[in-house]
Design a protein around this motif. Structure first.
Motif, PDB file in Angstrom:
ATOM      1  N   ARG A  43       0.819  -1.223   0.000  1.00  0.00           N
ATOM      2  CA  ARG A  43       0.000   0.000   0.000  1.00  0.00           C
ATOM      3  C   ARG A  43       0.845   1.262   0.000  1.00  0.00           C
ATOM      4  O   ARG A  43       1.962   1.265   0.498  1.00  0.00           O
ATOM      5  N   SER A  44       0.258   2.350  -0.539  1.00  0.00           N
ATOM      6  CA  SER A  44       0.855   3.683  -0.436  1.00  0.00           C
ATOM      7  C   SER A  44      -0.121   4.595   0.296  1.00  0.00           C
ATOM      8  O   SER A  44      -1.340   4.492   0.114  1.00  0.00           O
ATOM      9  N   VAL A  45       0.440   5.488   1.131  1.00  0.00           N
ATOM     10  CA  VAL A  45      -0.385   6.361   1.969  1.00  0.00           C
ATOM     11  C   VAL A  45      -0.094   7.816   1.614  1.00  0.00           C
ATOM     12  O   VAL A  45       1.059   8.259   1.626  1.00  0.00           O
ATOM     13  N   TYR A  46      -1.172   8.542   1.295  1.00  0.00           N
ATOM     14  CA  TYR A  46      -1.094   9.974   0.969  1.00  0.00           C
ATOM     15  C   TYR A  46      -1.768  10.747   2.100  1.00  0.00           C
ATOM     16  O   TYR A  46      -2.993  10.641   2.280  1.00  0.00           O
ATOM     17  N   TRP A  47      -0.992  11.532   2.857  1.00  0.00           N
ATOM     18  CA  TRP A  47      -1.594  12.337   3.929  1.00  0.00           C
ATOM     19  C   TRP A  47      -2.206  13.593   3.335  1.00  0.00           C
ATOM     20  O   TRP A  47      -1.528  14.348   2.637  1.00  0.00           O
ATOM     21  N   LEU A  48      -3.485  13.790   3.600  1.00  0.00           N
ATOM     22  CA  LEU A  48      -4.177  14.952   3.054  1.00  0.00           C
ATOM     23  C   LEU A  48      -3.775  16.216   3.811  1.00  0.00           C
ATOM     24  O   LEU A  48      -3.330  16.150   4.962  1.00  0.00           O
ATOM     25  N   THR A  49      -3.940  17.367   3.174  1.00  0.00           N
ATOM     26  CA  THR A  49      -3.677  18.625   3.859  1.00  0.00           C
ATOM     27  C   THR A  49      -4.707  18.801   4.973  1.00  0.00           C
ATOM     28  O   THR A  49      -5.801  18.212   4.930  1.00  0.00           O
ATOM     29  N   ALA A  50      -4.373  19.607   5.971  1.00  0.00           N
ATOM     30  CA  ALA A  50      -5.296  19.867   7.088  1.00  0.00           C
ATOM     31  C   ALA A  50      -6.608  20.438   6.556  1.00  0.00           C
ATOM     32  O   ALA A  50      -7.699  20.094   7.038  1.00  0.00           O
ATOM     33  N   GLN A  51      -6.511  21.272   5.526  1.00  0.00           N
ATOM     34  CA  GLN A  51      -7.697  21.903   4.930  1.00  0.00           C
ATOM     35  C   GLN A  51      -8.597  20.851   4.270  1.00  0.00           C
ATOM     36  O   GLN A  51      -9.818  20.840   4.471  1.00  0.00           O
ATOM     37  N   ASP A  52      -7.990  19.947   3.492  1.00  0.00           N
ATOM     38  CA  ASP A  52      -8.782  18.904   2.831  1.00  0.00           C
ATOM     39  C   ASP A  52      -9.370  17.922   3.845  1.00  0.00           C
ATOM     40  O   ASP A  52     -10.502  17.458   3.682  1.00  0.00           O
ATOM     41  N   SER A  53      -8.598  17.601   4.869  1.00  0.00           N
ATOM     42  CA  SER A  53      -9.102  16.693   5.905  1.00  0.00           C
ATOM     43  C   SER A  53     -10.341  17.284   6.565  1.00  0.00           C
ATOM     44  O   SER A  53     -11.384  16.622   6.689  1.00  0.00           O
ATOM     45  N   ARG A  54     -10.238  18.544   6.970  1.00  0.00           N
ATOM     46  CA  ARG A  54     -11.361  19.206   7.657  1.00  0.00           C
ATOM     47  C   ARG A  54     -12.587  19.294   6.730  1.00  0.00           C
ATOM     48  O   ARG A  54     -13.717  19.038   7.141  1.00  0.00           O
ATOM     49  N   ARG A  55     -12.336  19.617   5.458  1.00  0.00           N
ATOM     50  CA  ARG A  55     -13.435  19.751   4.489  1.00  0.00           C
ATOM     51  C   ARG A  55     -14.164  18.421   4.302  1.00  0.00           C
ATOM     52  O   ARG A  55     -15.400  18.364   4.326  1.00  0.00           O
ATOM     53  N   LEU A  56     -13.396  17.333   4.134  1.00  0.00           N
ATOM     54  CA  LEU A  56     -14.032  16.035   3.910  1.00  0.00           C
ATOM     55  C   LEU A  56     -14.792  15.552   5.146  1.00  0.00           C
ATOM     56  O   LEU A  56     -15.865  14.955   5.029  1.00  0.00           O
ATOM     57  N   ILE A  57     -14.224  15.793   6.328  1.00  0.00           N
ATOM     58  CA  ILE A  57     -14.911  15.392   7.568  1.00  0.00           C
ATOM     59  C   ILE A  57     -16.278  16.066   7.642  1.00  0.00           C
ATOM     60  O   ILE A  57     -17.282  15.434   7.996  1.00  0.00           O
ATOM     61  N   GLU A  59     -17.990  17.564   4.927  1.00  0.00           N
ATOM     62  CA  GLU A  59     -18.831  17.216   3.766  1.00  0.00           C
ATOM     63  C   GLU A  59     -19.388  15.796   3.854  1.00  0.00           C
ATOM     64  O   GLU A  59     -20.540  15.541   3.500  1.00  0.00           O
ATOM     65  N   LYS A  60     -18.569  14.869   4.314  1.00  0.00           N
ATOM     66  CA  LYS A  60     -18.952  13.450   4.320  1.00  0.00           C
ATOM     67  C   LYS A  60     -19.478  12.981   5.681  1.00  0.00           C
ATOM     68  O   LYS A  60     -19.840  11.813   5.834  1.00  0.00           O
ATOM     69  N   SER A  61     -19.491  13.903   6.661  1.00  0.00           N
ATOM     70  CA  SER A  61     -19.969  13.578   8.024  1.00  0.00           C
ATOM     71  C   SER A  61     -19.242  12.376   8.614  1.00  0.00           C
ATOM     72  O   SER A  61     -19.858  11.474   9.200  1.00  0.00           O
ATOM     73  N   TYR A  62     -17.926  12.345   8.480  1.00  0.00           N
ATOM     74  CA  TYR A  62     -17.148  11.268   9.096  1.00  0.00           C
ATOM     75  C   TYR A  62     -17.211  11.423  10.621  1.00  0.00           C
ATOM     76  O   TYR A  62     -17.098  12.546  11.135  1.00  0.00           O
ATOM     77  N   PRO A  63     -17.382  10.308  11.353  1.00  0.00           N
ATOM     78  CA  PRO A  63     -17.574  10.390  12.808  1.00  0.00           C
ATOM     79  C   PRO A  63     -16.263  10.554  13.580  1.00  0.00           C
ATOM     80  O   PRO A  63     -15.883   9.711  14.412  1.00  0.00           O
ATOM     81  N   VAL A  64     -15.549  11.642  13.283  1.00  0.00           N
ATOM     82  CA  VAL A  64     -14.252  11.904  13.936  1.00  0.00           C
ATOM     83  C   VAL A  64     -14.172  13.392  14.267  1.00  0.00           C
ATOM     84  O   VAL A  64     -14.896  14.204  13.668  1.00  0.00           O
ATOM     85  N   PRO A  65     -13.311  13.790  15.206  1.00  0.00           N
ATOM     86  CA  PRO A  65     -13.134  15.222  15.484  1.00  0.00           C
ATOM     87  C   PRO A  65     -12.721  15.975  14.217  1.00  0.00           C
ATOM     88  O   PRO A  65     -12.032  15.419  13.355  1.00  0.00           O
ATOM     89  N   SER A  66     -13.129  17.235  14.123  1.00  0.00           N
ATOM     90  CA  SER A  66     -12.938  18.006  12.884  1.00  0.00           C
ATOM     91  C   SER A  66     -11.474  18.240  12.534  1.00  0.00           C
ATOM     92  O   SER A  66     -11.145  18.523  11.386  1.00  0.00           O
ATOM     93  N   ASP A  67     -10.570  18.120  13.521  1.00  0.00           N
ATOM     94  CA  ASP A  67      -9.142  18.369  13.239  1.00  0.00           C
ATOM     95  C   ASP A  67      -8.356  17.067  13.021  1.00  0.00           C
ATOM     96  O   ASP A  67      -7.132  17.058  13.045  1.00  0.00           O
TER      97      ASP A  67
END
Length: 367
Positions: free
Chosen positions: A28-42, A44-52
């Motif tokens: 596998r390869s792992v791509y860490w998203l930017t803080a901005q993209d992580s927060r946006r997806l959380i 937009e997609k209502s992921y059940p995790v803290p916003s940061d």
């Protein structure tokens, strides 16, 4: 389009937006998203995790590793067709079942494509958690040479190859090179005892000592659940490797979860039950490929002896395997995936192009 085109062998060159280097493992390869993209997806997609929470895109490949080397085939076959999709489908199936049965969550938040997971950042427990129900492989080779102590567990005399053990054994080893732990050699993949872990639980990344018992429960219960389900499919769950880590829940509390992959032909040995009952071992996992390599090359010690790693790497680099060998491995992976999930595996003609399109259109992660 040729079979070689449908194989995703290089998975660390996708144009996914990231500020950090891509981490590429054996498969596998792992791509860490930017803080901005992580927060946006959380959001937009209502992921059940803290916003940061930091998020990553994890892309599987069709590469095949064995004996710590990557192997390839003739005619530009740089992997095994269908292998990546099969591994992810099997892991998805078990992770979902674990959650439904109330065992523990996984690090997966979303599955945009059969080759792709969106995961939350986890702090890994630095243990390869291995469970064994049968004596085979490296344990049998060591037993045959006279070893009876495995990770602090004493095995009785008179065991025979591939026989069922009286109890399910937990034989953990180190994940990575850990330094400064009493009685634990500073090398990767070293067997350790339960007492080693209890005495140094913080060094192995456990939050508290009681979580050592929790990890053991999740290990044995996860093994039992997969074993029971495979038995109903006419398969024997022989041994497996689990990995664990900590993630934050919605309230910001740490929780122990399953991570990496579970119950796959890469991380487990799976045998055909009917054949085993007749005294024959028929592998439905990567072990079949390992055995093939051991019989394919004139000096199997190169593959088994860690001191001959440079020779082994040269063997893997210089020897393209016949395509029919890799197609047989493909059949093993696809067949067991379809058996476990009860669904036909979706095969991609051009997985890389599909992934790019989906991550661009549905997730806005590609410029």
């Amino acid at each position: 389009m040729s079979i070689a085109d449908s194989i995703l062998s290089v998975n660390n060159d996708l144009p996914i937006r990231t500020d950090l280097p891509v981490h590429s493992g054996k498969v596998r390869s792992v791509y860490w998203l930017t803080a901005q993209d992580s927060r946006r997806l959380i959001e937009e997609k209502s992921y059940p995790v803290p916003s940061d929470t930091p998020l990553a895109i994890m892309v599987i490949s069709d590469r095949i590793s064995a004996f710590d080397c990557i192997w390839h085939g003739e005619g530009g076959m740089l992997g095994v067709p269908g292998k990546g999709a099969a591994l992810n489908a099997i892991s998805n199936h078990w992770f979902k079942l674990f959650k439904q049965q109330g065992l523990a969550d996984s690090h997966i938040l979303d599955i945009p494509h059969p080759f792709v997971w969106i995961v939350q950042k986890a702090k890994p427990v630095l243990i390869e958690a291995i469970c064994r129900q049968y004596i085979t492989g490296s344990m049998w080779r060591a037993y045959e040479k006279g070893e009876r102590d495995f990770c602090g567990i004493q095995l009785e005399e008179g065991l025979s190859q591939d026989s069922k053990l009286t109890n399910l054994l937990m034989t953990p080893s180190t994940k990575g090179i850990l330094k400064g732990i009493p009685n634990v050699p500073e090398a990767d993949d070293v067997n350790i005892t339960r007492q080693n872990i209890l005495d140094n639980y913080l060094a192995f990344n456990f939050e508290n000592q009681s979580d050592v018992s929790l990890y053991e429960n999740l290990l044995t219960e996860g093994f039992a659940l997969i074993s029971q389900n495979l038995a109903e499919l006419g398969q024997v769950f022989v041994d497996t490797k689990f990995e664990f880590g900590y993630v934050k829940d919605l309230d910001g509390n740490n929780k122990l979860i399953y991570m990496d992959e579970v119950g796959t032909p890469d991380s487990s040995r799976i045998w055909d039950a009917q054949q085993y009952a007749q005294g024959r071992v028929v592998e439905n996992s990567k072990e079949g490929f390992r055995q093939l390599l051991l019989s394919h090359f004139p000096d199997p010690d190169i593959l088994l002896n860690k001191n001959r790693m440079p020779e082994r790497q040269k063997l893997a680099t210089d020897n393209a395997l016949p395509p029919e060998v890799l197609m047989q491995v493909a059949k093993t992976y696809v067949d067991i995936a379809e058996k476990i999930t009860g669904q036909t595996l979706t095969m991609s003609k051009n997985p890389k192009a599909e992934i790019i399109q989906i991550l661009k259109k549905n997730y806005q992660l590609i410029d």
